[in-house]
Design a protein around this motif. Structure first.
Motif, PDB file in Angstrom:
ATOM      1  N   ILE A  66       0.862  -1.184   0.000  1.00  0.00           N
ATOM      2  CA  ILE A  66       0.000   0.000   0.000  1.00  0.00           C
ATOM      3  C   ILE A  66       0.896   1.230   0.000  1.00  0.00           C
ATOM      4  O   ILE A  66       1.747   1.394   0.881  1.00  0.00           O
ATOM      5  CB  ILE A  66      -0.924   0.017   1.234  1.00  0.00           C
ATOM      6  N   HIS A  68       1.202   5.520  -0.205  1.00  0.00           N
ATOM      7  CA  HIS A  68       0.403   6.700   0.118  1.00  0.00           C
ATOM      8  C   HIS A  68       1.255   7.958   0.085  1.00  0.00           C
ATOM      9  O   HIS A  68       2.495   7.907   0.196  1.00  0.00           O
ATOM     10  CB  HIS A  68      -0.249   6.555   1.497  1.00  0.00           C
ATOM     11  N   THR A 307      -6.224   2.934   3.549  1.00  0.00           N
ATOM     12  CA  THR A 307      -6.061   4.312   4.039  1.00  0.00           C
ATOM     13  C   THR A 307      -5.206   4.412   5.296  1.00  0.00           C
ATOM     14  O   THR A 307      -5.248   5.424   5.994  1.00  0.00           O
ATOM     15  CB  THR A 307      -7.446   4.922   4.322  1.00  0.00           C
ATOM     16  N   GLY A 309      -2.259   5.075   5.815  1.00  0.00           N
ATOM     17  CA  GLY A 309      -1.321   6.202   5.829  1.00  0.00           C
ATOM     18  C   GLY A 309      -1.931   7.496   6.331  1.00  0.00           C
ATOM     19  O   GLY A 309      -1.201   8.454   6.608  1.00  0.00           O
ATOM     20  N   THR A 340      -5.119  12.304   2.493  1.00  0.00           N
ATOM     21  CA  THR A 340      -4.112  11.344   2.030  1.00  0.00           C
ATOM     22  C   THR A 340      -4.564  10.657   0.755  1.00  0.00           C
ATOM     23  O   THR A 340      -5.729  10.287   0.612  1.00  0.00           O
ATOM     24  CB  THR A 340      -3.858  10.266   3.107  1.00  0.00           C
ATOM     25  N   SER A 342      -3.882   7.269  -1.548  1.00  0.00           N
ATOM     26  CA  SER A 342      -3.371   5.909  -1.319  1.00  0.00           C
ATOM     27  C   SER A 342      -3.687   5.041  -2.525  1.00  0.00           C
ATOM     28  O   SER A 342      -4.667   5.280  -3.245  1.00  0.00           O
ATOM     29  CB  SER A 342      -3.997   5.283  -0.070  1.00  0.00           C
TER      30      SER A 342
END
Length: 533
Positions: A66, A68, A307, A309, A340, A342
């Motif tokens: 993932i 971000h 999400t 991050g 953010t 991502s």
């Protein structure tokens, strides 16, 4: 069909509290308080995932990476399959009730001046004009917003108690909103959670989902020939601009504050595929502000949070703080501290889903009362709150007389294991994963589509909060019996005082009362026969 006893036993396996059922039954039946929950892994055949994790026997499986960042330049740019502008929407749904269709009814031009919103480039005039218009009969570029499908689904409800004096749930109207539109090989999902209660919060959430999804449907699927979105970087630019449209529509509709999470699921171009875009590689690109979160469920690697991050998983979070919001937080400006971007790769059959905190927080091990925080957490949290309060405006949620502080820890919980912040996060994901892999009974079958995922998560949130609702719906909190046997309604002040006295009892049972919403999409490239279920 499993028996009632088997279904209850399965739910107890999920809760990991052996005497919760008895505690719920005793509420309002002569026992002053429910018995304290206790951690009893020996009562669970073979041990549960919680016990295995805390004993080091269960490790959270890693899925695809993932990534971000705060702006598109911080993220890699991957080529996308050409999006067919002629592809019809096979499923679309919004809610609760009429959802995003209740705002922007006049389709006014979104020309609100907001020079202080500097988190994106100013829209080109042509983009700005397209955002404010729509085809006849369409709302946010979709002609029919009430076509649910097993592959694209969403649901919202309230977990708050019903007031016996009015027969209406507290916290009405529901301040969450979701929307999803799905095409044969792509989808756009949006979810917003209005901060605090009331019509203005509900309007903000609906305006945010409407504005963002309308912009994305046009930017991704209605572009001019030779232009449009060709890479993931283009998608992130469109996502940021969709947040500009969301914020503008909130101001236009005179809403207040809301979180917002939007996700676009799109097919990736294989380097050797040429013009053939039949692929099993997809990407989920998200933008979020606040504490509404996005996840992926894979039958191969479990649940991961896209999400993550946007919040520090190594620090304890104050669940009453939304962390950020669109809407007029400071004058006409939003609070974008945790905005953010991502992205993560997803595969065919994976389920991408967004939740409000009314869902995600109820999977938290501390909220579920099978773990407690370190003893020094309260002090350090207070210092953090004081420090952050000096540097930014905090989007605080309504505490409702502190009766709904889900992180209240009673002294009776001293026998439960202590978890650090990162363990809370991983256990939350493992708990979701356990439910989706094995169901309530623990015997499966695994969740295989978006509708089933939404139903499972919402059912869990409703069940785990049942004890709290039962306590707060006790008629003795609202009425007094006269000598002649007639019941009279107490004054508002006396009702409040009686509810305050229930704080200790409420803190001893699991769950967090809130509005609860989840929207999901099953990743894949679908033919007409797949979508005509």
């Amino acid at each position: 069909m499993p028996s009632l006893r088997k279904r209850v036993a399965g739910f107890m396996r999920q809760l990991s509290v052996s005497n919760l059922a008895a505690a719920v039954e005793n509420i309002g039946h002569g026992e002053s308080s429910p018995r304290s929950p206790r951690n009893v892994p020996q009562d669970l055949p073979g041990g549960c995932f919680i016990t295995r994790y805390l004993n080091g026997l269960e490790i959270k499986m890693e899925g695809p990476v993932i990534l971000h960042g705060r702006n598109p330049e911080e993220l890699p740019s991957y080529p996308l399959c050409t999006l067919d502008n002629g592809e019809e929407v096979f499923a679309a749904l919004t809610g609760p009730d009429l959802g995003l269709t209740t705002v922007n009814l006049k389709q006014r031009h979104l020309s609100i001046s907001d020079p202080d919103v500097d988190y994106i480039d100013i829209l080109e005039q042509s983009d700005h004009e397209r955002t404010g218009t729509t085809s006849d009969g369409e709302i946010a570029c979709v002609s029919d917003w009430f076509r649910p499908h097993d592959l694209a689904y969403g649901v919202a409800t309230t977990l708050y108690e019903k007031n016996p004096t009015t027969n209406i749930n507290n916290g009405e109207p529901i301040a969450d909103c979701f929307g999803i539109s799905a095409r044969p090989k792509a989808a756009v999902l949006g979810l917003a959670d209005g901060v605090n209660w009331g019509p203005k919060a509900s309007i903000a959430a609906r305006a945010a989902v409407h504005g963002s999804i309308e912009y994305l449907n046009k930017a991704l699927f209605s572009s001019a020939p030779g232009g449009g979105v060709t890479t993931t970087r283009d998608v992130f630019v469109a996502l940021l601009r969709s947040f500009h449209s969301a914020h503008s529509l909130i101001l236009q509709e005179q809403g207040m504050l809301t979180t917002l999470t939007v996700c676009a699921v799109l097919p990736l171009l294989r380097t050797n595929s040429g013009s053939n875009c039949r692929t099993e590689r997809y990407v989920a690109c998200t933008c979020n502000v606040g504490d509404s979160l996005a996840y992926v469920y894979s039958r191969r690697t479990g649940v991961r949070e896209i999400t993550q991050g946007s919040h520090d998983i190594h620090c304890m979070r104050d669940m009453r703080d939304a962390l950020g919001a669109l809407g007029p937080v400071d004058g006409s400006n939003p609070e974008l501290n945790n905005l953010t971007l991502s992205m993560t790769e997803v595969e065919k059959g994976d389920i991408v889903f967004l939740t409000s905190d009314g869902i995600s927080d109820n999977f938290d091990p501390v909220v579920g009362k099978f773990a407690i925080l370190p003893t020094n957490n309260t002090a350090s949290s207070d210092k953090s709150v004081k420090h952050e309060g000096q540097s930014r405006t905090r989007t605080r949620r309504k505490s409702a007389e502190n009766l709904r502080r889900s992180d209240s820890i009673g002294s009776s919980n001293s026998g439960l294991p202590v978890v650090e912040a990162y363990q809370r996060h991983e256990l939350t994901l493992l708990r979701m994963e356990d439910l989706l892999r094995r169901g309530v009974s623990g015997e499966g079958p695994p969740c295989d589509n978006a509708r089933r995922l939404c139903e499972l998560l919402l059912d869990f949130a409703v069940r785990i909060t049942a004890a709290k609702r039962r306590i707060l719906e006790d008629p003795d909190l609202y009425y007094a019996q006269q000598k002649d046997g007639h019941m009279i309604q107490l004054s508002k002040l006396e009702q409040r005082n009686r509810r305050k006295k229930m704080l200790e009892k409420i803190s001893m049972v699991p769950g967090k009362l809130d509005h609860a919403t989840v929207v999901a999409y099953t990743v894949g490239q679908y033919t007409e026969s797949d979508t005509n279920l």
